[in-house]
Write an enzyme that holds these catalytic residues in place. Structure first.
Site, PDB file in Angstrom:
ATOM      1  N   LEU A   1      39.894  32.638  43.056  1.00 51.84           N
ATOM      2  CA  LEU A   1      40.382  34.110  44.311  1.00 51.84           C
ATOM      3  C   LEU A   1      39.449  34.143  45.283  1.00 51.84           C
ATOM      4  O   LEU A   1      38.742  34.865  44.923  1.00 51.84           O
ATOM      5  CB  LEU A   1      40.996  34.976  43.703  1.00 51.84           C
ATOM      6  CG  LEU A   1      42.589  35.006  43.248  1.00 51.84           C
ATOM      7  CD1 LEU A   1      42.680  36.097  42.196  1.00 51.84           C
ATOM      8  CD2 LEU A   1      43.271  33.950  44.321  1.00 51.84           C
ATOM      9  N   ASP A   2      39.339  34.139  46.521  1.00 50.86           N
ATOM     10  CA  ASP A   2      38.498  35.011  47.841  1.00 50.86           C
ATOM     11  C   ASP A   2      38.810  36.148  47.736  1.00 50.86           C
ATOM     12  O   ASP A   2      39.109  36.808  46.430  1.00 50.86           O
ATOM     13  CB  ASP A   2      38.857  34.461  48.938  1.00 50.86           C
ATOM     14  CG  ASP A   2      38.859  33.124  49.547  1.00 50.86           C
ATOM     15  OD1 ASP A   2      38.375  32.527  49.188  1.00 50.86           O
ATOM     16  OD2 ASP A   2      40.017  32.961  50.187  1.00 50.86           O
ATOM     17  N   PRO A   3      36.899  37.277  47.687  1.00 48.43           N
ATOM     18  CA  PRO A   3      36.559  38.095  47.530  1.00 48.43           C
ATOM     19  C   PRO A   3      37.903  39.042  47.932  1.00 48.43           C
ATOM     20  O   PRO A   3      37.797  40.362  47.696  1.00 48.43           O
ATOM     21  CB  PRO A   3      35.335  38.569  48.157  1.00 48.43           C
ATOM     22  CG  PRO A   3      34.802  36.649  48.032  1.00 48.43           C
ATOM     23  CD  PRO A   3      36.230  36.234  48.674  1.00 48.43           C
ATOM     24  N   PHE A   4      38.706  38.524  48.791  1.00 50.88           N
ATOM     25  CA  PHE A   4      39.696  39.919  49.956  1.00 50.88           C
ATOM     26  C   PHE A   4      40.949  39.688  49.326  1.00 50.88           C
ATOM     27  O   PHE A   4      41.858  40.924  49.582  1.00 50.88           O
ATOM     28  CB  PHE A   4      39.816  39.298  51.604  1.00 50.88           C
ATOM     29  CG  PHE A   4      40.730  37.878  51.648  1.00 50.88           C
ATOM     30  CD1 PHE A   4      42.110  37.975  51.727  1.00 50.88           C
ATOM     31  CD2 PHE A   4      39.841  36.870  51.349  1.00 50.88           C
ATOM     32  CE1 PHE A   4      42.821  36.777  51.587  1.00 50.88           C
ATOM     33  CE2 PHE A   4      41.041  35.770  52.003  1.00 50.88           C
ATOM     34  CZ  PHE A   4      42.358  36.117  52.184  1.00 50.88           C
ATOM     35  N   ALA A   5      41.286  38.506  48.276  1.00 53.50           N
ATOM     36  CA  ALA A   5      42.195  38.034  48.006  1.00 53.50           C
ATOM     37  C   ALA A   5      42.515  39.089  46.281  1.00 53.50           C
ATOM     38  O   ALA A   5      41.311  39.982  45.593  1.00 53.50           O
ATOM     39  CB  ALA A   5      42.640  37.125  47.188  1.00 53.50           C
TER      40      ALA A   5
END
Length: 309
Positions: A49-53
């Protein structure tokens, strides 16, 4: 001379932990926190999962790592916030704004555009991704200002629904197959509507039969006692719940563990082999024979396996 810090014992831990990853944390960062809290000697996650997600991140410990691919290959569901009228370098809020445009359409225009992105579609993999070329991740090239030539890939959007519209933000519910980039979906929607867009927020809510409602935050996990923490682990078999079962009598299960093929009349394919209620592992049936693919260890886990600093 300062005394060295005492070495902490690691142990073999087997099972699946559902983590609700917070924004601002990488998937590997969440994994390392959980691994430390469990004092586990082996662990891995099941898809970045991307860091912002935020949202569901199943973590596999010990023997569960053998079957992590089932989650990697499974469909996943998200709630995505698309910001129309603003395009960024990365397609998400972590990038720099490179274009802005007015948003002059109504909800019906979004609904009409969504219809073009359901089913099997072509996506161009983003430069800001972990895909690799010549052993180096795409994002390494992107950070150096290099854009690689990429071929579109087929992905499957199983469900795509507009759950909310507060201009310029649209809330989408997305269920998609392996390899889908929701960031690219947001950008492509913006292009289709003529104003550009980026993915402002993303929350994974389900994957491979697991639901974020049953996930634990890292903060709550840190507050748990070891006993409470261990009680949160799902059995290894939970990773294979969607796979057809092949019950085996105990003597056949033992033969399989000893590397022998078994005769079988079941249709060809992959199965989870069971010895009573106990998971033996994943087998493949072909040519009338059952062959072991990945089997569970049968030796008991020692209370403390290895020493770690």
């Amino acid at each position: 001379m300062t005394a060295a810090a005492p070495r902490r014992a690691r142990r073999r831990v087997d099972g699946v932990l559902l983590v609700d990853k917070p924004a601002g944390t990488t998937s590997n960062g969440a994994l390392q926190v959980a691994k430390r809290l469990f004092a586990a000697d082996k662990a891995g996650h099941t898809g970045t999962l991307d860091p912002f997600a935020t949202g569901l991140l199943p973590l596999c410990f010990g023997e569960a790592t053998k079957f992590a691919q089932t989650v990697l290959d499974a469909s996943k569901s998200y709630v995505a916030t698309v910001h129309f009228g603003v395009t960024t370098t990365t397609g998400d809020p972590d990038g720099d704004v490179i274009a802005e445009a007015p948003v002059a359409f109504e909800r019906a225009a979004i609904e009409a555009a969504l219809a073009r992105f359901r089913g099997t579609i072509a996506q161009l993999p983003p430069m800001h991704s972990a895909l690799k070329r010549d052993g180096r991740a795409y994002y390494d090239y992107a950070r150096r200002g290099i854009t690689l030539e990429r071929a579109p890939r087929e992905v499957v959007i199983e469900r795509l629904a507009l759950a909310g519209w507060q201009p310029p933000l649209a809330t989408l519910e997305v269920t998609c197959g392996k390899g889908t980039y929701v960031r690219v979906l947001a950008e492509d929607l913006g292009a289709a509507l003529g104003c550009g867009a980026h993915l402002a927020a993303l929350r994974r809510i389900a994957a491979a039969g697991f639901d974020v409602r049953h996930a634990v935050t890292l903060d709550a996990l840190a507050e748990d006692s070891r006993e409470a923490r261990d009680a949160r682990l799902l059995p290894v078999a939970s990773l294979l719940a969607g796979m057809p079962a092949l019950p085996l009598p105990p003597h056949d299960a033992e033969r399989l563990r000893n590397g022998q093929a078994l005769a079988s009349g079941v249709p060809e394919g992959r199965y989870r082999a069971l010895d009573g209620d106990a998971l033996v592992g994943v087998v493949r049936v072909g040519g009338g024979l059952v062959h072991a693919e990945r089997l569970l260890r049968t030796d008991p886990a020692p209370p403390q396996a290895v020493e770690a600093g």
